[in-house]
Design a protein around this motif. Structure first.
Motif, PDB file in Angstrom:
ATOM      1  N   MET A  97       0.889  -1.304  -0.129  1.00  0.00           N
ATOM      2  CA  MET A  97      -0.140  -0.080  -0.072  1.00  0.00           C
ATOM      3  C   MET A  97       1.015   1.306  -0.126  1.00  0.00           C
ATOM      4  SD  MET A  97      -2.992  -1.236   2.713  1.00  0.00           S
ATOM      5  CE  MET A  97      -4.002  -0.228   2.386  1.00  0.00           C
ATOM      6  N   LEU A 105      -4.505   4.623   7.554  1.00  0.00           N
ATOM      7  CA  LEU A 105      -4.662   3.235   8.535  1.00  0.00           C
ATOM      8  C   LEU A 105      -4.260   3.419   9.684  1.00  0.00           C
ATOM      9  CD1 LEU A 105      -3.342   0.296   6.151  1.00  0.00           C
ATOM     10  CD2 LEU A 105      -5.823   0.653   6.888  1.00  0.00           C
ATOM     11  N   ARG A 113     -14.195   1.016  11.669  1.00  0.00           N
ATOM     12  CA  ARG A 113     -13.903   1.470  10.012  1.00  0.00           C
ATOM     13  C   ARG A 113     -15.225   0.942   9.364  1.00  0.00           C
ATOM     14  NH1 ARG A 113      -7.860   1.281   9.729  1.00  0.00           N
ATOM     15  NH2 ARG A 113      -7.246   0.709  11.991  1.00  0.00           N
ATOM     16  N   GLY A 114     -15.823   1.842   8.865  1.00  0.00           N
ATOM     17  CA  GLY A 114     -17.033   1.728   8.140  1.00  0.00           C
ATOM     18  C   GLY A 114     -16.936   1.934   6.378  1.00  0.00           C
ATOM     19  N   GLY A 116     -16.989   4.787   5.030  1.00  0.00           N
ATOM     20  CA  GLY A 116     -16.524   5.907   4.631  1.00  0.00           C
ATOM     21  C   GLY A 116     -15.081   6.034   3.738  1.00  0.00           C
ATOM     22  N   TRP A 117     -14.576   7.065   3.097  1.00  0.00           N
ATOM     23  CA  TRP A 117     -13.535   6.959   2.492  1.00  0.00           C
ATOM     24  C   TRP A 117     -12.467   6.446   3.398  1.00  0.00           C
ATOM     25  CZ3 TRP A 117     -14.280   5.896  -2.301  1.00  0.00           C
ATOM     26  CH2 TRP A 117     -14.969   6.449  -2.967  1.00  0.00           C
ATOM     27  N   GLY A 118     -11.506   5.662   2.797  1.00  0.00           N
ATOM     28  CA  GLY A 118     -10.208   5.216   3.397  1.00  0.00           C
ATOM     29  C   GLY A 118      -9.488   6.415   3.730  1.00  0.00           C
TER      30      GLY A 118
ATOM     31  N   TRP B 158     -14.796   1.027  -5.589  1.00  0.00           N
ATOM     32  CA  TRP B 158     -15.546   1.804  -4.451  1.00  0.00           C
ATOM     33  C   TRP B 158     -15.042   1.064  -2.912  1.00  0.00           C
ATOM     34  CZ3 TRP B 158     -19.428  -0.089  -1.213  1.00  0.00           C
ATOM     35  CH2 TRP B 158     -19.955   0.961  -0.102  1.00  0.00           C
ATOM     36  N   PHE B 159     -15.543  -0.117  -3.141  1.00  0.00           N
ATOM     37  CA  PHE B 159     -15.379  -0.814  -1.513  1.00  0.00           C
ATOM     38  C   PHE B 159     -14.044  -0.727  -1.186  1.00  0.00           C
ATOM     39  CE2 PHE B 159     -14.314  -4.626   0.676  1.00  0.00           C
ATOM     40  CZ  PHE B 159     -15.152  -4.395   1.961  1.00  0.00           C
ATOM     41  N   GLY B 161     -11.743   1.115  -1.707  1.00  0.00           N
ATOM     42  CA  GLY B 161     -11.174   2.831  -1.170  1.00  0.00           C
ATOM     43  C   GLY B 161     -11.725   3.040   0.166  1.00  0.00           C
ATOM     44  N   THR B 162     -12.708   2.412   0.655  1.00  0.00           N
ATOM     45  CA  THR B 162     -13.402   2.561   1.745  1.00  0.00           C
ATOM     46  C   THR B 162     -12.453   2.328   3.172  1.00  0.00           C
ATOM     47  OG1 THR B 162     -14.493   0.512   2.262  1.00  0.00           O
ATOM     48  CG2 THR B 162     -15.782   2.395   0.871  1.00  0.00           C
ATOM     49  N   GLU B 163     -12.633   2.740   4.455  1.00  0.00           N
ATOM     50  CA  GLU B 163     -11.992   2.148   5.403  1.00  0.00           C
ATOM     51  C   GLU B 163     -11.979   0.843   5.529  1.00  0.00           C
ATOM     52  OE1 GLU B 163     -14.198   4.590   8.323  1.00  0.00           O
ATOM     53  OE2 GLU B 163     -13.098   6.213   8.394  1.00  0.00           O
ATOM     54  N   LEU B 164     -13.147   0.309   5.310  1.00  0.00           N
ATOM     55  CA  LEU B 164     -13.297  -1.297   5.659  1.00  0.00           C
ATOM     56  C   LEU B 164     -12.351  -1.982   4.417  1.00  0.00           C
ATOM     57  CD1 LEU B 164     -14.525  -3.262   7.342  1.00  0.00           C
ATOM     58  CD2 LEU B 164     -16.650  -3.279   5.665  1.00  0.00           C
ATOM     59  N   CYS B 166      -9.713  -0.708   2.872  1.00  0.00           N
ATOM     60  CA  CYS B 166      -8.554  -0.465   3.253  1.00  0.00           C
ATOM     61  C   CYS B 166      -8.133  -1.454   4.210  1.00  0.00           C
ATOM     62  CB  CYS B 166      -8.038   0.889   3.721  1.00  0.00           C
ATOM     63  SG  CYS B 166      -8.050   2.212   2.167  1.00  0.00           S
ATOM     64  N   ALA B 167      -8.989  -1.491   5.265  1.00  0.00           N
ATOM     65  CA  ALA B 167      -8.537  -2.701   6.409  1.00  0.00           C
ATOM     66  C   ALA B 167      -8.309  -4.112   5.782  1.00  0.00           C
ATOM     67  CB  ALA B 167      -9.397  -2.591   7.531  1.00  0.00           C
ATOM     68  N   ARG B 169      -7.317  -4.589   2.570  1.00  0.00           N
ATOM     69  CA  ARG B 169      -6.200  -4.870   1.972  1.00  0.00           C
ATOM     70  C   ARG B 169      -4.791  -5.017   3.027  1.00  0.00           C
ATOM     71  NH1 ARG B 169      -6.935   0.392  -1.170  1.00  0.00           N
ATOM     72  NH2 ARG B 169      -4.685   0.251  -1.606  1.00  0.00           N
ATOM     73  N   ALA B 170      -4.851  -3.999   3.901  1.00  0.00           N
ATOM     74  CA  ALA B 170      -3.878  -4.302   5.006  1.00  0.00           C
ATOM     75  C   ALA B 170      -3.802  -5.671   5.565  1.00  0.00           C
ATOM     76  CB  ALA B 170      -4.214  -2.968   6.081  1.00  0.00           C
TER      77      ALA B 170
END
Lengths: 264, 312
Positions: A97, A105, A113-114, A116-118, B158-159, B161-164, B166-167, B169-170
């Protein structure tokens, strides 16, 4: 701020390889304490940090952070209270990443974490500001994959990530051991800056006695899984490597058996 | 050999490639993003097809049937995820166990027999191998499946790119780091497996409509086809741009290329029973190439690492 009450950890219990890594260890940190931890190989330094972070279940004792008993909380739940930098520069960041995603992160550590944009636009500019302060030019490489960074850059980034959400405890686990001397010095300098600026309660494990003396307000020596030496205040300021070596053999009854510590 | 025969077979290959492309995108999520080789998909593909066929035969709207298939796929992913995270079974073995179990579930509980036909004349289907050419654009299977692929890629873009996202992917990139950032890696693995298998089941549902039947062995070797699509896409076009949506599109392209090549090989006269062997060999070679490459680069690196240790 942090209480380790009689914590105990036995690896490979009941086998010939049984190893008591933490032997009813007690340690109490006040808010703002910066404790450096030294000790020979196998003294339990890293195990102690991992016990705080929750990497494994303890065999006894309790860990209390700012009044909250976290002994039974899994690692990811304790992360809310803890910032960490690891010995291996690969461990603290996600290589595939990019820099800003890693920071985003870390900015959400301990938060739900929902969908919303990362990473948001305001975060991007904040990240850029923070990266500028590192003085490594990373602010111009925000969309580079972290895997492309050098070990020192990654450790600096991990330090920044650990402090984005102010942690109750910052754990530095020999975070300069894998770096060349010059980079190590710079990362230590950065650590001092970040700890001071945010007034972080910190535990720093190191193999290097000079570093242990030069940094922090308190020095703790571990041996056989418990604290054998705890020096702070004026006494610590006057400390020399020779003092430490003699104190070590006095308390443990053996020579300090780490070449790396002696040579450094 | 008549070239016209090959030419006539191409639209069908394209449609199949697109349908399998959806499955390959599912495989991409586990294999590339989560770093898990999930063998559940061999079972899930059939589960998706079977659920869809049975649902339609029982009077379900075709879109409801697709949704049911996806839910069934997600449940299969859930089982693999729980076997892996809750019971500590290595991911690859967890997938094999679910896949094996699914064979009975597909045969007995869903289909009731080894093969269930569903005629496009009797039921209102979304896609069919009869509709790959000579029909209005909106009815054309290639067009319809392409829309599916585009929508799926958009949603996944889209998905992730969200917080979830990204988590997630991490979690796949560095589990230790993810946990240190407060990410529940176990939950994310389960979530990723469910998402992946839902897509695989959707692919199976479209495939069963396309071929006009659901067969208990229709998923055999699906994981290999999925991997082949991922790897072919990566090698052929993946290097052009690292954008995530483009990478997903590459997977679909890889799947299409795979089916076009298969069509050519069949046209050249290969016995179709050799196809699975051919697929296995192709995937093995493509997987080996990056490994050999990295081995050539690692040698000097090892020396320098050793040097650092000696200094410290």
């Amino acid at each position: 701020m942090l209480e380790l009450n009689n914590i105990r950890k036995v690896f490979n219990a009941g086998t010939v390889n049984e190893k008591v890594a933490l032997n009813d260890l007690n340690l109490y940190l006040e808010e703002g304490d910066f404790v450096t931890v030294i000790g020979g190989n196998g003294a339990g330094k890293s195990t102690m940090l991992n016990a705080v972070a929750g990497a494994f279940a303890l065999d006894g004792g309790s860990v209390v952070i700012d009044g909250v008993d976290v002994t039974r909380l899994p690692e990811y739940k304790r992360a809310k209270y803890i910032g960490r930098v690891f010995q291996d520069p690969m461990t603290g960041t996600a290589a595939t990443m990019n820099i800003e995603e890693n920071l985003a992160l870390a900015a959400r550590r301990g938060k739900p974490r929902g969908l919303g944009w990362g990473i948001t636009r305001t975060e991007r500019s904040q990240c850029r500001e923070k990266l500028k302060q590192l003085g490594l030019g990373l602010e111009n490489r925000m969309t580079s994959k972290v895997g492309l960074l050098s070990g020192g850059q990654r450790q600096a980034l991990t330090l920044l990530m650990a402090s984005l959400q102010k942690p109750k405890i910052l754990l530095l686990d020999e975070h300069t051991a894998a770096l060349d001397p010059k980079t190590a010095a710079r990362v230590l300098e950065l650590s001092d800056e970040i700890v001071e600026k945010n007034n972080l309660t910190t535990i720093m494990v190191t193999h290097n006695m000079r570093d242990a003396i030069a940094h922090g307000n308190r020095l703790v020596m571990l041996h056989d899984g418990h604290v054998v030496l705890d020096i702070s205040g004026e006494e610590k300021k006057k400390l020399t490597v020779e003092d430490l070596l003699s104190k070590f053999s006095a308390t443990s009854g053996e020579e300090f058996a780490s070449d790396r510590a002696l040579l450094a | 050999m008549e070239l016209i025969k090959l030419f006539n077979a191409m639209p069908g290959a394209l449609a199949q490639g697109l349908i399998w492309g959806i499955m390959a995108i599912g495989v991409y999520i586990t294999y590339k993003i989560l770093d898990i080789a999930d063998l559940t998909v061999d079972g899930t593909l059939c589960t998706g097809g079977a659920v869809c066929v049975v649902a339609i035969m029982n009077g379900c709207n075709v879109f409801v049937a697709l949704l049911l298939a996806m839910i069934a796929g997600a449940l299969a992913g859930l089982v693999t995820g729980l076997l892996h995270t809750l019971m500590g079974i290595p991911a690859i073995l967890a997938g094999i166990l679910t896949q094996l179990g699914l064979w009975s579930v597909n045969l007995v509980a869903i289909l009731g027999k080894a093969n269930q036909a569903i005629s496009v004349d009797k039921y209102e289907l979304l896609v069919s191998l009869r509709w790959v050419k000579g029909v209005p654009l909106l009815q054309n299977t290639i067009f319809v499946v392409a829309i599916f692929v585009v929508v799926i890629i958009a949603l996944l873009y889209w998905f992730f790119g969200t917080e979830l996202g990204c988590a997630l992917r991490a979690t796949g990139s560095n589990g230790q780091m993810a946990r240190a950032q407060g990410i529940n890696t176990d939950r994310n693995k389960v979530l990723g497996l469910m998402l992946s298998n839902a897509l695989v089941a959707l692919s199976g549902a479209l495939l069963s409509q396309y071929q006009g039947f659901a067969d208990v062995s229709m998923g055999r070797g699906a994981i290999v086809i999925g991997l082949a699509a991922v790897i072919i896409g990566e090698v052929l076009v993946g290097w052009v741009c690292r954008n995530f949506a483009f990478q997903l599109a590459c997977v679909a392209i890889g799947s299409i290329v795979y089916y076009l090549v298969i069509q050519v090989v069949l046209w050249l006269g290969l016995d179709s029973n050799y196809l699975k062997l051919l697929s296995a060999v192709v995937v093995a070679i493509f997987l080996a190439v990056p490994y050999w490459k990295s081995k050539m680069h690692v040698k000097p690196k090892r020396k320098s690492e050793k040097g650092v240790k000696d200094h410290a």
